[in-house]
Design an enzyme around this catalytic site. Structure first.
Site, PDB file in Angstrom:
ATOM      1  N   ALA A  16      32.117  28.855  34.554  1.00  0.00           N
ATOM      2  CA  ALA A  16      33.246  28.080  34.042  1.00  0.00           C
ATOM      3  C   ALA A  16      33.523  26.895  34.966  1.00  0.00           C
ATOM      4  O   ALA A  16      33.925  25.829  34.510  1.00  0.00           O
ATOM      5  CB  ALA A  16      34.473  28.973  33.949  1.00  0.00           C
ATOM      6  N   ARG A  45      27.935  24.634  38.544  1.00  0.00           N
ATOM      7  CA  ARG A  45      26.538  24.825  38.204  1.00  0.00           C
ATOM      8  C   ARG A  45      25.771  25.090  39.496  1.00  0.00           C
ATOM      9  O   ARG A  45      26.133  24.563  40.547  1.00  0.00           O
ATOM     10  CB  ARG A  45      26.063  23.531  37.544  1.00  0.00           C
ATOM     11  CG  ARG A  45      24.583  23.390  37.335  1.00  0.00           C
ATOM     12  CD  ARG A  45      24.242  22.064  36.688  1.00  0.00           C
ATOM     13  NE  ARG A  45      24.785  21.997  35.350  1.00  0.00           N
ATOM     14  CZ  ARG A  45      25.229  20.891  34.765  1.00  0.00           C
ATOM     15  NH1 ARG A  45      25.184  19.747  35.405  1.00  0.00           N
ATOM     16  NH2 ARG A  45      25.705  20.922  33.537  1.00  0.00           N
ATOM     17  N   ASP A  78      35.859  40.049  43.006  1.00  0.00           N
ATOM     18  CA  ASP A  78      35.027  40.208  41.804  1.00  0.00           C
ATOM     19  C   ASP A  78      33.676  40.813  42.176  1.00  0.00           C
ATOM     20  O   ASP A  78      32.627  40.319  41.773  1.00  0.00           O
ATOM     21  CB  ASP A  78      34.860  38.859  41.092  1.00  0.00           C
ATOM     22  CG  ASP A  78      34.408  39.021  39.639  1.00  0.00           C
ATOM     23  OD1 ASP A  78      34.424  40.159  39.120  1.00  0.00           O
ATOM     24  OD2 ASP A  78      34.016  38.013  39.029  1.00  0.00           O
ATOM     25  N   ARG A 108      26.686  41.770  38.861  1.00  0.00           N
ATOM     26  CA  ARG A 108      26.369  40.396  38.432  1.00  0.00           C
ATOM     27  C   ARG A 108      26.581  39.388  39.561  1.00  0.00           C
ATOM     28  O   ARG A 108      26.053  38.285  39.519  1.00  0.00           O
ATOM     29  CB  ARG A 108      27.227  40.000  37.215  1.00  0.00           C
ATOM     30  CG  ARG A 108      28.712  40.033  37.480  1.00  0.00           C
ATOM     31  CD  ARG A 108      29.581  39.674  36.287  1.00  0.00           C
ATOM     32  NE  ARG A 108      30.993  39.910  36.611  1.00  0.00           N
ATOM     33  CZ  ARG A 108      31.611  41.080  36.500  1.00  0.00           C
ATOM     34  NH1 ARG A 108      30.972  42.114  35.989  1.00  0.00           N
ATOM     35  NH2 ARG A 108      32.869  41.233  36.869  1.00  0.00           N
ATOM     36  N   ASN A 109      27.370  39.760  40.576  1.00  0.00           N
ATOM     37  CA  ASN A 109      27.647  38.863  41.698  1.00  0.00           C
ATOM     38  C   ASN A 109      26.895  39.234  42.977  1.00  0.00           C
ATOM     39  O   ASN A 109      27.250  38.782  44.064  1.00  0.00           O
ATOM     40  CB  ASN A 109      29.150  38.800  41.973  1.00  0.00           C
ATOM     41  CG  ASN A 109      29.868  38.020  40.888  1.00  0.00           C
ATOM     42  OD1 ASN A 109      29.308  37.087  40.317  1.00  0.00           O
ATOM     43  ND2 ASN A 109      31.094  38.421  40.572  1.00  0.00           N
ATOM     44  N   ASP A 114      29.214  34.406  45.846  1.00  0.00           N
ATOM     45  CA  ASP A 114      30.520  33.957  45.326  1.00  0.00           C
ATOM     46  C   ASP A 114      31.725  34.538  46.058  1.00  0.00           C
ATOM     47  O   ASP A 114      32.810  34.617  45.490  1.00  0.00           O
ATOM     48  CB  ASP A 114      30.643  34.285  43.817  1.00  0.00           C
ATOM     49  CG  ASP A 114      29.739  33.385  42.978  1.00  0.00           C
ATOM     50  OD1 ASP A 114      29.320  32.330  43.499  1.00  0.00           O
ATOM     51  OD2 ASP A 114      29.450  33.735  41.831  1.00  0.00           O
TER      52      ASP A 114
END
Ligand code: ADE
Length: 316
Positions: free
Chosen positions: A35, A38, A176, A180-181, A194
């Protein structure tokens, strides 16, 4: 303004401890798009000049998207500053440098060749366990040569606990933590990604489905769901869900639950996910400790590191 220079929307102070000559990098394909921004793969012509002691030629470059807002830019700048302050650890995605002058802001980080842990685990499911068609749209059929059994999976979990122990010691709350992270580096080194991202937890969008249609709420501790409270012990809860993801080779947690309210009432009535089939009781006990309703009763990341180290030793 110097008319010979390209127009720059923002100006940044030069931090010579981190600046890398932009000309050294040749941008390639997009690795991911969220969101906010990139991530693009890039190749360095020769050893990267600047602060990093890396010999890696392939790196990842974080940038804002063309249609960004000032808030997106502020978020990337903050992420960069957090990464500078946190320092290096083997089990996190380390910052290598940045390009802040004469062009767009590029934050250069380590490249992880095996992608994110969720997809990686699904691609490496043992034969016979590969689900044919799942509604969440993952393809499980990629030929996988390498076999990862419980010992290897426990090793992955151990490495992530080491990375989280380091981040917690640097007073960094991830907010988070999920497969996926996590990115999978060379030699299957687990790297937390992240961790510098500012997450606007007041934003109600945060509690809605992410770009893949999944609910990030399923990784959230009850106190985060209820009071938007986050600390390292709420990261420990998420770590328990991540441990469950690892032991199921990337299954979707709580597939039957559809909302934050439903999840909260499931958890407050003492219900928890069952022990995955291929998971030993020792590892399931660790998961369940992470899912204590009372945050103080959960282990710390240091205790998780010690615990998993003990389990790994037993397994060899
Ligand atoms: N996708 C997002 N960030 C990445 C990185 N650093 N390496 C590989 N893939 C990525």
């Amino acid at each position: 303004m110097d008319p010979t220079q390209p127009f720059n929307e923002y100006e940044f102070p030069l931090d010579s401890n981190w600046e890398i000559p932009r000309e050294q990098l040749d941008l390639g394909s997009t690795l991911g798009e969220g969101a906010f921004g990139r991530v693009v793969m890039a190749e360095a012509d020769g050893k990267l000049l600047g602060p990093s002691d890396t010999n890696e030629r392939i790196v990842a470059v974080k940038m804002v998207k063309e249609e960004h807002t000032d808030a997106d830019m502020a978020s990337l700048v903050r992420e960069m500053e957090v990464m500078k302050l946190i320092g290096k650890h083997k089990n996190i995605i380390n910052m290598l440098g940045c390009c802040t002058q004469n062009g767009p802001l590029w934050v250069i980080v380590e490249y992880a060749p095996h992608g994110n842990l969720k997809d990686f685990l699904r691609e490496h499911r043992p034969r016979g366990q590969q689900r044919r068609s799942e509604s969440d749209g993952y393809l499980d059929d990629k030929a996988s040569q390498q076999h990862f059994g419980e010992k290897e999976l426990t090793g992955f979990a151990y490495q992530i606990a080491r990375g989280m122990e380091y981040l917690a010691s640097r007073r960094c709350i991830h907010r988070d933590l999920a497969a996926r992270n996590i990115l999978v580096g060379d030699g299957y080194v687990m790297k937390i990604a992240d961790f510098g991202l500012a997450r606007d937890i007041q934003d109600t969008e945060y509690y809605r489905k992410n770009t893949n249609g999944r609910l990030p709420i399923k990784w959230m501790a009850p106190e985060s769901l209820q009071e938007k409270f986050y600390d390292s012990q709420s990261d420990v809860w998420s770590y328990g869900v991540l441990l469950w993801e690892i032991m199921t080779y990337g299954d979707q947690p709580y597939p039957q639950i559809m909302s934050a309210e439903e999840l909260y009432s499931y958890l407050i009535t003492g219900q928890r996910m069952d022990k995955p089939n291929q998971c030993s009781i020792n590892i399931y006990i660790v998961m369940r400790q992470c899912w204590h309703f009372d945050a103080c009763a959960r282990p710390t990341f240091t205790e998780l590191v010690d615990n998993l180290e003990g389990i790994l030793k037993q397994a060899s």
